[in-house]
Enzyme design. Structure first.
Site, PDB file in Angstrom:
ATOM      1  N   LYS A  18     -49.367   6.604  25.052  1.00  0.00           N
ATOM      2  CA  LYS A  18     -49.296   8.066  25.190  1.00  0.00           C
ATOM      3  C   LYS A  18     -48.085   8.447  26.042  1.00  0.00           C
ATOM      4  CE  LYS A  18     -52.586   7.689  29.029  1.00  0.00           C
ATOM      5  NZ  LYS A  18     -53.997   7.833  29.422  1.00  0.00           N
ATOM      6  N   ARG A  43     -64.345  13.936  32.775  1.00  0.00           N
ATOM      7  CA  ARG A  43     -63.116  14.499  32.199  1.00  0.00           C
ATOM      8  C   ARG A  43     -63.289  14.700  30.697  1.00  0.00           C
ATOM      9  NH1 ARG A  43     -57.359  11.262  32.126  1.00  0.00           N
ATOM     10  NH2 ARG A  43     -58.600   9.842  30.851  1.00  0.00           N
ATOM     11  N   TYR A  54     -26.005  21.451  47.958  1.00  0.00           N
ATOM     12  CA  TYR A  54     -26.539  22.803  48.167  1.00  0.00           C
ATOM     13  C   TYR A  54     -27.217  22.912  49.525  1.00  0.00           C
ATOM     14  CZ  TYR A  54     -25.996  23.781  43.154  1.00  0.00           C
ATOM     15  OH  TYR A  54     -25.506  23.978  41.893  1.00  0.00           O
ATOM     16  N   MET A  89     -29.579  19.524  39.968  1.00  0.00           N
ATOM     17  CA  MET A  89     -30.182  19.418  38.635  1.00  0.00           C
ATOM     18  C   MET A  89     -29.620  18.234  37.832  1.00  0.00           C
ATOM     19  SD  MET A  89     -30.368  22.220  35.546  1.00  0.00           S
ATOM     20  CE  MET A  89     -31.165  23.478  36.526  1.00  0.00           C
TER      21      MET A  89
END
Ligand SMILES: *Cc1c(COP(=O)(O)O)cnc(C)c1O
Length: 376
Positions: free
Chosen positions: A41, A136, A267, A315
Site C-alpha cells: 500500500k 479501526r 528564510y 520547499m
C-alpha cells in the site's frame, strides 16, 4: 552517467530490489510454514508498489496486500498475478472495479457481500476481517458468523477464502494485548468451525507480529515494513538485524559558497555562522518529504561525513554546513543510506521528527524519482 543524472533531477531515491528479495527470504524463513504476503500500500511504503510487488513475488511471496481498490487495480494492470488483498472493506461503489480486476476484497458487513454479488462477482474469494480490539476496521466478533453465513448464501458470487484480524500492539512484544486479541480471534474461529465454516487462510500478523509473536503467524503473514528492511519499532529492533533497508535517498550538491563568520542563512536568517565555513546547497526540500523538522539537529552525509543541515529546510532546497571540507557541485549527498562508513536511517529521521519510519518513507513525495537498483 547514472540514471539519476539522466532524470534531470539531482535528487532521487534508490530502490534496491535485491534487498527486498533478501528481506522476503528472511521473513519466509522466520514465518514458515506460514505464507508471506507483501503489503505494498501507499506505493510500496514510498518505494514503488509495482517494482516491489514483482520483486516480492519472485522472492516467494504468494500474495500482495493494498489499502485501497485503486492500488490493487494498478498492480493488476501492471501484470501482477496472484491474489491481491484489499485490506479493509471498500465503498460499495468500488465493487465493479474489484470484480473486474479480480482483487481479493475484505468484507466486514452483509452489505459488503451484497455489493460484490450485485457487481457480478462469480466465485470470488473474499477475506472476512474481525475487529478484535484495535477498533479501526472489521466486523465485531459477535457479527462475524452472520457475515460468513451470508457469504454461504451468496455462494455463486463469493466464497470464504480467508479470515483475519489486525494487531494493535505487536511492536511491543511484552504487551499482553496481542495475546488478548489472538484469544478473541480464536473464539471467533471456533464459532465459525462449530457452524461448519473453515476459512482456508487465517491470518493476524503484520511485520511485528510475524517477527515477535510466533502464535500470530497462522497460515500467512502480511508483511509491510520488514519487506522494506525497516524495523516496525525500537522494541523489535533486535529481531530485525538480518533485514536490509531497500531505500536510500540521495542528491547532488547544487552550489557551494564560502560564508564569513556572522553571516546567516535561509528564510528567517535563524542560523548564524560562528566562524567562516563552506556551505553546500542541496536541491531537495520539504515538498520532497524532507521535513522542516529536520532542522535544527538533522544531518546528512557529504564526503562520507555527517554534516548538519543549517537554517530552515525550504520547499526545494536545503543548506549543509561542510566546515572546511573540499566540496564541489555534483558531489553526492546521502540523506538516508550509507556513504563511507557512515549511515543515516529512516528510523534516525523518525526519532528526530517524533514519528515512525513508516511516515518517513511514505512521505517521500512523488516529485522524487525512484531508481531501481539491484545490489547482490
Ligand atoms: C499496513 C498493514 C499491514 C502491514 O503492516 P507492517 O507493520 O508494515 O508490516 C498489515 N495488515 C494490515 C491490515 C495493514 O493495514
Amino acid at each position: 552517467m547514472s540514471a539519476a543524472s539522466a532524470s534531470g533531477r539531482w535528487a532521487w531515491a534508490e530502490i534496491d530490489l535485491a534487498a527486498v528479495a533478501h528481506n522476503v527470504d528472511v521473513l519466509r524463513r522466520t514465518a514458515a510454514p506460514a505464507e508471506v504476503w507483501a503489503v505494498v500500500k501507499a506505493d510500496g511504503y514510498g518505494h514503488g508498489a509495482i517494482a516491489v510487488a514483482r520483486a516480492a513475488r519472485s522472492a516467494g511471496c504468494t500474495g500482495a496486500c493494498v489499502a485501497f481498490t485503486a492500488e490493487g487495480v494498478a498492480l493488476r494492470q501492471a501484470g501482477i498475478d496472484g491474489p491481491i488483498l484489499v485490506l479493509s472493506e471498500q465503498p460499495a461503489s468500488d465493487a465493479p472495479a474489484i470484480v473486474a480486476a479480480a482483487l481479493t476484497p475484505t468484507v466486514s458487513t452483509i452489505t459488503g457481500v451484497d455489493a460484490l454479488a450485485a457487481a457480478g462477482a462469480v466465485d470470488l474469494g473474499v477475506h472476512v476481517k474481525v475487529d478484535t480490539g484495535m477498533h479501526r476496521a472489521g466486523a465485531d466478533p459477535t457479527d462475524v458468523l452472520a457475515v460468513v453465513e451470508h457469504i454461504r448464501r451468496e455462494r455463486r458470487a463469493v466464497r470464504l477464502a480467508g479470515c483475519f484480524t489486525h494487531l494493535a500492539m505487536a511492536d511491543e512484544p511484552d504487551d499482553a494485548f496481542t495475546q488478548h486479541q489472538l484469544d478473541r480471534f480464536d473464539d471467533v474461529l471456533a464459532t465459525l468451525a462449530a457452524a461448519g465454516h473453515d476459512p482456508p487462510l487465517v491470518h493476524a500478523a503484520n511485520s511485528a507480529g510475524a517477527l515477535a509473536h510466533p502464535a500470530a503467524r497462522r497460515g500467512m503473514v502480511r508483511a509491510g515494513i520488514a519487506v522494506y528492511g525497516i524495523a516496525p519499532g525500537p522494541s523489535v529492533d533486535h529481531l530485525c538485524r538480518d533485514l536490509r533497508p531497500a531505500l536510500s535517498l540521495r542528491a547532488r550538491v547544487a552550489a557551494v559558497r564560502r560564508v564569513a563568520a556572522g553571516e546567516r542563512v535561509s528564510y528567517g536568517l535563524h542560523h548564524t555562522f560562528p566562524v567562516a565555513t563552506t556551505l553546500a546547497t542541496v536541491p531537495i526540500g520539504y515538498a520532497d518529504g524532507v521535513r522542516r523538522g529536520l532542522w535544527p539537529g538533522g544531518e546528512l552525509l557529504v564526503g562520507g561525513k555527517r554534516r548538519p543541515i543549517v537554517g530552515v529546510v525550504t520547499m526545494d532546497q536545503l543548506m549543509v554546513d561542510c566546515a572546511d571540507d573540499e566540496v564541489a557541485p555534483g558531489d553526492e549527498v546521502v540523506l538516508i543510506g550509507s556513504q563511507g562508513g557512515e549511515r543515516i536511517t529512516a528510523a534516525d529521521w523518525a526519532r528526530h521528527l517524533g514519528t515512525i519510519a513508516y511516515e518517513v518513507t511514505t512521505g517521500i513525495s512523488a516529485r522524487v524519482p525512484r531508481h531501481v537498483v539491484r545490489t547482490p
